[in-house]
Design a protein around this motif. Structure first.
Motif, PDB file in Angstrom:
ATOM      1  N   GLY A   1      13.642  55.317 -10.890  1.00 43.09           N
ATOM      2  CA  GLY A   1      13.453  54.137 -10.046  1.00 43.09           C
ATOM      3  C   GLY A   1      13.020  54.492  -8.641  1.00 43.09           C
ATOM      4  N   VAL A   2      13.575  55.573  -8.102  1.00 43.82           N
ATOM      5  CA  VAL A   2      13.144  56.041  -6.777  1.00 43.82           C
ATOM      6  C   VAL A   2      11.672  56.426  -6.805  1.00 43.82           C
ATOM      7  CG1 VAL A   2      13.470  57.838  -5.040  1.00 43.82           C
ATOM      8  CG2 VAL A   2      15.448  56.775  -6.108  1.00 43.82           C
ATOM      9  N   ALA A   3      11.249  57.113  -7.874  1.00 40.33           N
ATOM     10  CA  ALA A   3       9.843  57.518  -7.972  1.00 40.33           C
ATOM     11  C   ALA A   3       8.922  56.301  -8.059  1.00 40.33           C
ATOM     12  CB  ALA A   3       9.654  58.419  -9.205  1.00 40.33           C
ATOM     13  N   VAL A   4       9.317  55.306  -8.851  1.00 34.41           N
ATOM     14  CA  VAL A   4       8.482  54.100  -8.979  1.00 34.41           C
ATOM     15  C   VAL A   4       8.415  53.351  -7.656  1.00 34.41           C
ATOM     16  CG1 VAL A   4       8.296  51.871 -10.124  1.00 34.41           C
ATOM     17  CG2 VAL A   4       8.906  53.895 -11.451  1.00 34.41           C
ATOM     18  N   ALA A   5       9.560  53.193  -6.982  1.00 34.90           N
ATOM     19  CA  ALA A   5       9.572  52.485  -5.700  1.00 34.90           C
ATOM     20  C   ALA A   5       8.714  53.213  -4.664  1.00 34.90           C
ATOM     21  CB  ALA A   5      11.007  52.337  -5.205  1.00 34.90           C
ATOM     22  N   ALA A   6       8.813  54.535  -4.627  1.00 34.88           N
ATOM     23  CA  ALA A   6       8.003  55.298  -3.670  1.00 34.88           C
ATOM     24  C   ALA A   6       6.522  55.184  -4.000  1.00 34.88           C
ATOM     25  CB  ALA A   6       8.437  56.761  -3.677  1.00 34.88           C
ATOM     26  N   ALA A   7       6.172  55.141  -5.290  1.00 36.80           N
ATOM     27  CA  ALA A   7       4.763  54.983  -5.665  1.00 36.80           C
ATOM     28  C   ALA A   7       4.222  53.630  -5.235  1.00 36.80           C
ATOM     29  CB  ALA A   7       4.608  55.165  -7.179  1.00 36.80           C
ATOM     30  N   VAL A   8       5.032  52.586  -5.402  1.00 32.88           N
ATOM     31  CA  VAL A   8       4.593  51.252  -4.983  1.00 32.88           C
ATOM     32  C   VAL A   8       4.409  51.197  -3.465  1.00 32.88           C
ATOM     33  CG1 VAL A   8       5.259  48.823  -4.870  1.00 32.88           C
ATOM     34  CG2 VAL A   8       5.631  50.119  -6.971  1.00 32.88           C
TER      35      VAL A   8
END
Length: 330
Positions: free
Chosen positions: A38-45
């Motif tokens: 989830g951290v990776a997805v949020a940072a990508a967004v």
């Protein structure tokens, strides 16, 4: 062109992805993998949202005259910020959680991400490249489509959980009274805001903040108090226990009431398949009444059985016919 915020956020994507893979290989716990993913997805967004925000200095031709020092004015000094203190508290929360409870670690990591984003936003807002035009683009590209919905959902979840902890910690009558009082207070507050359009936004923010902090504090106190004892009214389902070990049933007879929903709690201690089945009589021609699902041990399953008319029946293991006993229905 990658901007500095995008580079930092995409670097966070790589670190979180690598950490998720490493955590999955070493620990294998699903909750930690989901959190890091989830951290990776949020940072990508967020990194994609900041691609359109230019933070480079304007182009100056080589033959441009030097600026007039007298035409420049010193910028405003840096203002005090609470984000470093919050980040330090988050690190302490993670350290305490590592020794006490995993849930504190997850809470500390989540709050740490929020503190890092807030600290970064505060530092950027004080940079000379932060102009009204940049602020407007950030608002329309990030805060409105992403930050506002996520923030409202998170706030709603936190308030709901906190309020539920309060209602579960007090008695039934007190919980009904508290719910009515809070509902009336919310309606009264909305009515006051509707009839007083001149109320300033700062006053509303202060009132909302006080209400939110009070609710969260009450929720923490309710969680520390624990849930009240719930009393189950009405008829409970009868329950019988059957245990299989060393390819044999420990019970050779069980007694259950007739024409009743009964729970058969079956524990299999063997590393082979066993089950519990009930038949009318004994032998290969016996009519089945119930056939429970077979499974390997060490495990326990609960079978829900509707008992037949009064009489004596047979319970067996379909995988090992030598395992049998009397199923007495009274």
């Amino acid at each position: 062109m990658l901007t500095l915020p995008s580079k930092l956020l995409f670097a966070l994507v790589g670190l979180a992805a690598v950490a998720a893979v490493g955590y999955g290989v070493v620990v294998g716990e699903r909750s930690g993998i989901v959190l890091l993913a989830g951290v990776a997805v949020a940072a990508a967004v967020l990194g994609s949202a900041f691609l359109a925000v230019r933070d480079s200095a304007p182009f100056v031709p080589p033959d441009a005259p030097p600026p007039d020092p007298r035409a420049t004015t010193p910028g405003s000094p840096a203002r005090p910020s609470a984000w470093p203190l919050l980040a330090a508290l988050d690190v302490g929360l993670v350290a305490v959680g590592a020794a006490v409870d995993d849930s504190l670690v997850y809470a500390g990591v989540a709050l740490g991400i929020a503190a890092a984003l807030g600290w970064f936003g505060r530092a950027w807002s004080e940079h000379p490249s932060w102009t009204p035009r940049v602020r407007e683009r950030v608002d329309y590209r990030f805060l409105v489509p992403l930050g506002l919905p996520v923030g409202m959902i998170a706030l709603t979840v936190v308030i709901a959980i906190s309020f539920s902890r309060v209602l579960l910690a007090v008695s039934k009558d007190a919980s009904v009274l508290i719910a009515l009082v809070v509902a009336v207070a919310i309606l009264a507050g909305m009515w006051f805001i509707a009839v007083r359009p001149g109320v300033g936004s700062s006053s509303l923010v202060v009132l909302a903040g006080l209400a939110g902090i009070s609710t969260i504090g009450a929720g923490i106190a309710g969680a520390a108090q624990g849930e009240r004892k719930f009393e189950h009214h009405g008829h409970e389902r009868p329950e019988v226990e059957i245990v299989a070990e060393d390819v044999a049933f420990e019970q050779d007879e069980v007694v259950v009431p007739a024409r009743t929903d009964v729970d058969i709690v079956f524990t299999n201690h063997d590393a082979v398949f066993h089950n519990v089945a009930v038949y009318e009589g004994d032998g290969p021609e016996a009519v089945p009444i119930f056939n429970g699902e077979g499974f390997e041990g060490e495990a326990t399953r609960t079978y829900e059985v509707k008992t037949p008319e009064s009489g004596t029946y047979t319970f067996v293991c379909d995988f090992h016919p030598n395992m049998k006993g009397q199923f007495v229905v009274e």
